[in-house]
Motif scaffolding. Structure first.
Motif, PDB file in Angstrom:
ATOM      1  N   SER A 180       2.039   6.718  -6.940  1.00  0.00           N
ATOM      2  CA  SER A 180       0.947   7.528  -7.488  1.00  0.00           C
ATOM      3  C   SER A 180       1.099   9.007  -7.150  1.00  0.00           C
ATOM      4  O   SER A 180       0.518   9.857  -7.827  1.00  0.00           O
ATOM      5  CB  SER A 180      -0.400   7.018  -6.958  1.00  0.00           C
ATOM      6  OG  SER A 180      -0.480   7.166  -5.552  1.00  0.00           O
ATOM      7  N   SER A 181       1.894   9.306  -6.126  1.00  0.00           N
ATOM      8  CA  SER A 181       2.061  10.703  -5.716  1.00  0.00           C
ATOM      9  C   SER A 181       3.132  11.443  -6.504  1.00  0.00           C
ATOM     10  O   SER A 181       3.238  12.668  -6.421  1.00  0.00           O
ATOM     11  CB  SER A 181       2.411  10.775  -4.224  1.00  0.00           C
ATOM     12  OG  SER A 181       3.731  10.280  -3.987  1.00  0.00           O
ATOM     13  N   GLN A 237       0.960   4.114  -2.969  1.00  0.00           N
ATOM     14  CA  GLN A 237       0.700   5.517  -2.642  1.00  0.00           C
ATOM     15  C   GLN A 237       1.865   6.403  -3.053  1.00  0.00           C
ATOM     16  O   GLN A 237       1.673   7.494  -3.591  1.00  0.00           O
ATOM     17  CB  GLN A 237       0.437   5.657  -1.132  1.00  0.00           C
ATOM     18  CG  GLN A 237      -0.895   5.105  -0.684  1.00  0.00           C
ATOM     19  CD  GLN A 237      -1.100   5.231   0.816  1.00  0.00           C
ATOM     20  OE1 GLN A 237      -0.171   5.555   1.560  1.00  0.00           O
ATOM     21  NE2 GLN A 237      -2.311   4.957   1.284  1.00  0.00           N
ATOM     22  N   GLU A 286       0.829  -1.209   0.000  1.00  0.00           N
ATOM     23  CA  GLU A 286       0.000   0.000   0.000  1.00  0.00           C
ATOM     24  C   GLU A 286       0.865   1.262   0.000  1.00  0.00           C
ATOM     25  O   GLU A 286       0.592   2.214  -0.736  1.00  0.00           O
ATOM     26  CB  GLU A 286      -0.914   0.006   1.223  1.00  0.00           C
ATOM     27  CG  GLU A 286      -1.842   1.214   1.296  1.00  0.00           C
ATOM     28  CD  GLU A 286      -2.698   1.227   2.547  1.00  0.00           C
ATOM     29  OE1 GLU A 286      -3.613   2.061   2.626  1.00  0.00           O
ATOM     30  OE2 GLU A 286      -2.450   0.391   3.450  1.00  0.00           O
TER      31      GLU A 286
END
Length: 264
Positions: A18-19, A15, A11
């Motif tokens: 994707s940031s 994250q 996870e």
């Protein structure tokens, strides 16, 4: 200055990725706690990261991943040995570096950190990512100049193999990975190691034909899997079974249960 962020879950990885802006060069360092060269590489990368300022938007992002704990990510990037470096931009693998050569790592990072994402060029040479993630498309003149003497190339391969067989106290050269063995013999030897709670490193020989062919000559052993202990060849599945038959405590010095912890 930039620092290295430890990714400890799938996870957290998703994250983080994707940031990132599309222009950010993502430097991913795969390591394992049992592999001594990884500690050295961690120091190298920490020093390199400190040379890159934190910019807006981010020009570089540095992360480290335990290759065994997050095996799904390792398999996604075909990590077959550690330390292993992957350079990614906008979801595209630009280059991978296997091994502990600080020079190769620095050169790779500097090369892609300077490269502009839209041009796809540096120093006149075209660079594109091939399906397996390796850099390709360098001008033919450059490729010809990079040809090596066969004997020198063989010497360098044998040096790499000598390091690989000592990458962990117990090293398994197999077809596939422990989670997805690609042959029955590899599957059986993985089962034996697990039954005896042996902490081991592995190398997927299907992912590197140079190692696959070279290790046969280096070890004077023509088949796989191959099990190595303390840098010495034990043999294949039959030999391992024979050793276990004659000495039930054959793996005891390398057992997590016997030692209370994984061997260093």
């Amino acid at each position: 200055m930039s620092t290295i962020q430890a990714i400890t879950s799938l996870e957290a990885w998703e994250q983080h990725v994707s940031s990132l802006p599309p222009s950010t060069l993502l430097i991913v360092s795969f390591h394992a706690p049992w592999a001594a060269p990884c500690a050295q590489m961690a120091n190298v990368l920490s020093t390199l990261a400190s040379e890159y300022p934190v910019t807006e938007p981010l020009s570089t992002s540095w992360v480290s991943i335990d290759a065994e704990e997050l095996s799904d990510i390792s398999e996604q990037y075909n990590v077959t040995a550690v330390p292993f470096l992957v350079l990614v931009r906008n979801g595209q693998v630009l280059e991978t570096v296997s091994g502990s050569s600080a020079v190769k790592v620095r050169d790779a990072i500097e090369s892609h950190a300077k490269q502009t994402p839209n041009s796809g060029q540096q120093n006149g040479a075209k660079v594109a990512a091939t399906p397996d993630g390796d850099a390709a498309g360098v001008d033919k003149v450059d490729a010809g100049a990079a040809e090596e003497d066969p004997e020198k190339k063989k010497e360098e391969l044998h040096k790499r193999l000598a390091d690989l067989v000592k990458a962990a106290p117990v090293m398994l050269f197999m077809k596939g990975t422990p989670s997805e063995p690609k042959c029955g013999f590899s599957r059986q030897i993985v089962a034996i190691l697990r039954e005896n709670a042996v902490k081991y490193g592995f190398f997927n020989i299907l992912a590197d034909d140079e190692v696959r062919q070279g290790l046969k000559e280096f070890a004077d052993w023509p088949t796989y899997p191959q099990l190595w202990i303390d840098g010495e060849l034990v043999g294949g599945l039959d030999i391992v079974k024979e050793e276990m038959g004659s000495d039930p405590d054959f793996f005891k010095p390398y057992s997590v249960k016997a030692n209370g912890e994984a061997p260093a």
